[in-house]
Write a protein that holds these residues in place. Structure first.
Motif, PDB file in Angstrom:
ATOM      1  N   LEU A 193       0.832  -1.205   0.000  1.00  0.00           N
ATOM      2  CA  LEU A 193       0.000   0.000   0.000  1.00  0.00           C
ATOM      3  C   LEU A 193       0.867   1.256   0.000  1.00  0.00           C
ATOM      4  O   LEU A 193       0.603   2.199  -0.753  1.00  0.00           O
ATOM      5  CB  LEU A 193      -0.931   0.004   1.216  1.00  0.00           C
ATOM      6  CG  LEU A 193      -1.820   1.234   1.396  1.00  0.00           C
ATOM      7  CD1 LEU A 193      -2.848   1.313   0.276  1.00  0.00           C
ATOM      8  CD2 LEU A 193      -2.508   1.197   2.752  1.00  0.00           C
ATOM      9  N   ILE A 194       1.912   1.268   0.796  1.00  0.00           N
ATOM     10  CA  ILE A 194       2.801   2.427   0.870  1.00  0.00           C
ATOM     11  C   ILE A 194       3.443   2.693  -0.488  1.00  0.00           C
ATOM     12  O   ILE A 194       3.528   3.843  -0.930  1.00  0.00           O
ATOM     13  CB  ILE A 194       3.870   2.227   1.972  1.00  0.00           C
ATOM     14  CG1 ILE A 194       3.196   2.226   3.355  1.00  0.00           C
ATOM     15  CG2 ILE A 194       4.956   3.304   1.891  1.00  0.00           C
ATOM     16  CD1 ILE A 194       4.063   1.705   4.485  1.00  0.00           C
ATOM     17  N   LYS A 198       2.182   2.102  -3.264  1.00  0.00           N
ATOM     18  CA  LYS A 198       1.120   2.522  -4.185  1.00  0.00           C
ATOM     19  C   LYS A 198       0.675   3.972  -3.947  1.00  0.00           C
ATOM     20  O   LYS A 198       0.006   4.567  -4.792  1.00  0.00           O
ATOM     21  CB  LYS A 198      -0.068   1.563  -3.999  1.00  0.00           C
ATOM     22  CG  LYS A 198      -1.149   1.682  -5.015  1.00  0.00           C
ATOM     23  CD  LYS A 198      -2.206   0.622  -4.767  1.00  0.00           C
ATOM     24  CE  LYS A 198      -3.338   0.777  -5.761  1.00  0.00           C
ATOM     25  NZ  LYS A 198      -4.399  -0.175  -5.523  1.00  0.00           N
ATOM     26  N   ILE A 199       1.049   4.561  -2.824  1.00  0.00           N
ATOM     27  CA  ILE A 199       0.566   5.899  -2.447  1.00  0.00           C
ATOM     28  C   ILE A 199       0.754   6.951  -3.546  1.00  0.00           C
ATOM     29  O   ILE A 199      -0.187   7.694  -3.841  1.00  0.00           O
ATOM     30  CB  ILE A 199       1.174   6.364  -1.101  1.00  0.00           C
ATOM     31  CG1 ILE A 199       0.565   5.537   0.035  1.00  0.00           C
ATOM     32  CG2 ILE A 199       0.940   7.858  -0.870  1.00  0.00           C
ATOM     33  CD1 ILE A 199       1.175   5.786   1.409  1.00  0.00           C
ATOM     34  N   ILE A 242      -2.124   6.826  -6.024  1.00  0.00           N
ATOM     35  CA  ILE A 242      -3.505   6.992  -5.566  1.00  0.00           C
ATOM     36  C   ILE A 242      -3.947   8.413  -5.876  1.00  0.00           C
ATOM     37  O   ILE A 242      -3.302   9.386  -5.494  1.00  0.00           O
ATOM     38  CB  ILE A 242      -3.651   6.659  -4.064  1.00  0.00           C
ATOM     39  CG1 ILE A 242      -3.329   5.171  -3.845  1.00  0.00           C
ATOM     40  CG2 ILE A 242      -5.050   7.004  -3.555  1.00  0.00           C
ATOM     41  CD1 ILE A 242      -3.276   4.742  -2.391  1.00  0.00           C
ATOM     42  N   GLU A 269      -7.043   2.898   1.202  1.00  0.00           N
ATOM     43  CA  GLU A 269      -6.758   3.754   0.042  1.00  0.00           C
ATOM     44  C   GLU A 269      -7.610   5.014   0.082  1.00  0.00           C
ATOM     45  O   GLU A 269      -7.161   6.086  -0.316  1.00  0.00           O
ATOM     46  CB  GLU A 269      -6.974   2.993  -1.269  1.00  0.00           C
ATOM     47  CG  GLU A 269      -5.849   2.051  -1.586  1.00  0.00           C
ATOM     48  CD  GLU A 269      -5.907   1.503  -2.993  1.00  0.00           C
ATOM     49  OE1 GLU A 269      -6.372   2.214  -3.915  1.00  0.00           O
ATOM     50  OE2 GLU A 269      -5.477   0.354  -3.180  1.00  0.00           O
ATOM     51  N   ILE A 328      -6.053   7.488   2.318  1.00  0.00           N
ATOM     52  CA  ILE A 328      -4.936   8.146   1.627  1.00  0.00           C
ATOM     53  C   ILE A 328      -5.463   9.228   0.684  1.00  0.00           C
ATOM     54  O   ILE A 328      -4.885  10.323   0.601  1.00  0.00           O
ATOM     55  CB  ILE A 328      -4.065   7.105   0.886  1.00  0.00           C
ATOM     56  CG1 ILE A 328      -3.375   6.210   1.922  1.00  0.00           C
ATOM     57  CG2 ILE A 328      -3.047   7.778  -0.035  1.00  0.00           C
ATOM     58  CD1 ILE A 328      -2.760   4.949   1.361  1.00  0.00           C
ATOM     59  N   LYS A 329      -6.574   8.961   0.003  1.00  0.00           N
ATOM     60  CA  LYS A 329      -7.185   9.982  -0.863  1.00  0.00           C
ATOM     61  C   LYS A 329      -7.537  11.228  -0.054  1.00  0.00           C
ATOM     62  O   LYS A 329      -7.313  12.352  -0.499  1.00  0.00           O
ATOM     63  CB  LYS A 329      -8.464   9.444  -1.519  1.00  0.00           C
ATOM     64  CG  LYS A 329      -8.239   8.514  -2.653  1.00  0.00           C
ATOM     65  CD  LYS A 329      -9.562   8.054  -3.224  1.00  0.00           C
ATOM     66  CE  LYS A 329      -9.349   6.945  -4.223  1.00  0.00           C
ATOM     67  NZ  LYS A 329     -10.610   6.392  -4.725  1.00  0.00           N
ATOM     68  N   LYS A 374      -4.223  13.053   0.984  1.00  0.00           N
ATOM     69  CA  LYS A 374      -3.602  13.751  -0.138  1.00  0.00           C
ATOM     70  C   LYS A 374      -4.434  14.957  -0.569  1.00  0.00           C
ATOM     71  O   LYS A 374      -3.894  16.043  -0.809  1.00  0.00           O
ATOM     72  CB  LYS A 374      -3.408  12.787  -1.321  1.00  0.00           C
ATOM     73  CG  LYS A 374      -2.303  11.776  -1.074  1.00  0.00           C
ATOM     74  CD  LYS A 374      -2.189  10.771  -2.202  1.00  0.00           C
ATOM     75  CE  LYS A 374      -1.542  11.341  -3.438  1.00  0.00           C
ATOM     76  NZ  LYS A 374      -1.221  10.303  -4.450  1.00  0.00           N
ATOM     77  N   GLU A 416      -5.495  10.541   8.976  1.00  0.00           N
ATOM     78  CA  GLU A 416      -4.147  10.189   9.439  1.00  0.00           C
ATOM     79  C   GLU A 416      -4.214   9.268  10.653  1.00  0.00           C
ATOM     80  O   GLU A 416      -3.487   8.280  10.720  1.00  0.00           O
ATOM     81  CB  GLU A 416      -3.377  11.453   9.840  1.00  0.00           C
ATOM     82  CG  GLU A 416      -2.633  12.104   8.740  1.00  0.00           C
ATOM     83  CD  GLU A 416      -1.588  13.065   9.268  1.00  0.00           C
ATOM     84  OE1 GLU A 416      -0.535  13.155   8.619  1.00  0.00           O
ATOM     85  OE2 GLU A 416      -1.799  13.729  10.303  1.00  0.00           O
ATOM     86  N   ILE A 461       6.455   6.464   6.430  1.00  0.00           N
ATOM     87  CA  ILE A 461       5.640   6.549   5.214  1.00  0.00           C
ATOM     88  C   ILE A 461       6.010   7.781   4.401  1.00  0.00           C
ATOM     89  O   ILE A 461       6.180   7.697   3.177  1.00  0.00           O
ATOM     90  CB  ILE A 461       4.138   6.514   5.552  1.00  0.00           C
ATOM     91  CG1 ILE A 461       3.771   5.118   6.084  1.00  0.00           C
ATOM     92  CG2 ILE A 461       3.281   6.877   4.334  1.00  0.00           C
ATOM     93  CD1 ILE A 461       2.383   5.007   6.658  1.00  0.00           C
ATOM     94  N   VAL A 483       7.483   7.514   0.647  1.00  0.00           N
ATOM     95  CA  VAL A 483       6.777   8.140  -0.478  1.00  0.00           C
ATOM     96  C   VAL A 483       7.685   9.151  -1.166  1.00  0.00           C
ATOM     97  O   VAL A 483       7.762   9.187  -2.403  1.00  0.00           O
ATOM     98  CB  VAL A 483       5.441   8.777  -0.019  1.00  0.00           C
ATOM     99  CG1 VAL A 483       4.837   9.637  -1.110  1.00  0.00           C
ATOM    100  CG2 VAL A 483       4.458   7.688   0.414  1.00  0.00           C
TER     101      VAL A 483
END
Length: 168
Positions: free
Chosen positions: A66-67, A69-70, A73, A98, A101-102, A105, A133, A155, A159
């Motif tokens: 997942l990290i 993939k950040i 996303i 996910e 994360i959206k 971001k 978070e 993270i 990233v």
């Protein structure tokens, strides 16, 4: 079935199983849960999980995936300000990492743009950023065996490394 001292996610909160006990009224097993972000709170949840509120904490391998993939996303785009809170709520409460994360971001970029325009940051964006978070880093901290702050730093560093690597 979870055992004492196991971690699980109940609704959105990462919890530690304090114990498993039988309910005297209906003879069913119940988990006594302590959320990791509020140890003063005690939750009693049916072990049969018939409502679907309990799930496993993401594995370390899935967390690392997942990290990575950040950067890919997508943020939320073209959402009218009067509907943004509804969108944040839907994403926050569906339990998908996910989607957290959206939110992180999107709110980060929206607030960054406001700061660069010498405007005050949005309370809504700030609130949902902090909640997303909290839920994300609490779960990943258990998976990665780190503290909340260590997880956040890890993270962000990963990233940034991925973004820098992709630009080269």
């Amino acid at each position: 079935m979870y055992k004492e001292n196991d971690y699980l996610v109940y609704k959105k909160d990462v919890c530690k199983v304090r114990k498993v006990r039988k309910n005297k009224m209906n003879e069913k097993d119940y988990y006594i849960l302590i959320p990791i972000n509020d140890e003063s709170l005690i939750i009693e949840a049916p072990a049969d999980n018939r409502m679907g509120f309990i799930r496993n904490v993401i594995s370390k391998e899935a967390a690392e995936k997942l990290i990575k993939k950040i950067p890919e996303i997508e943020t939320l785009e073209n959402i009218d300000d009067k509907y943004i809170e509804k969108t944040y709520k839907e994403l926050l409460y569906n339990g998908d990492l996910e989607d957290l994360i959206k939110i992180i971001k999107t709110t980060y970029l929206r607030n960054d743009a406001r700061i660069k325009s010498n405007k005050k940051i949005s309370d809504k964006d700030k609130t949902y950023f902090e909640k997303a978070e909290e839920y994300l880093y609490n779960e990943l901290s258990i998976s990665l065996g780190m503290s909340f702050d260590e997880t956040k730093t890890y993270i962000i560093d990963k990233v940034n490394e991925l973004i820098k690597w992709s630009e080269d």
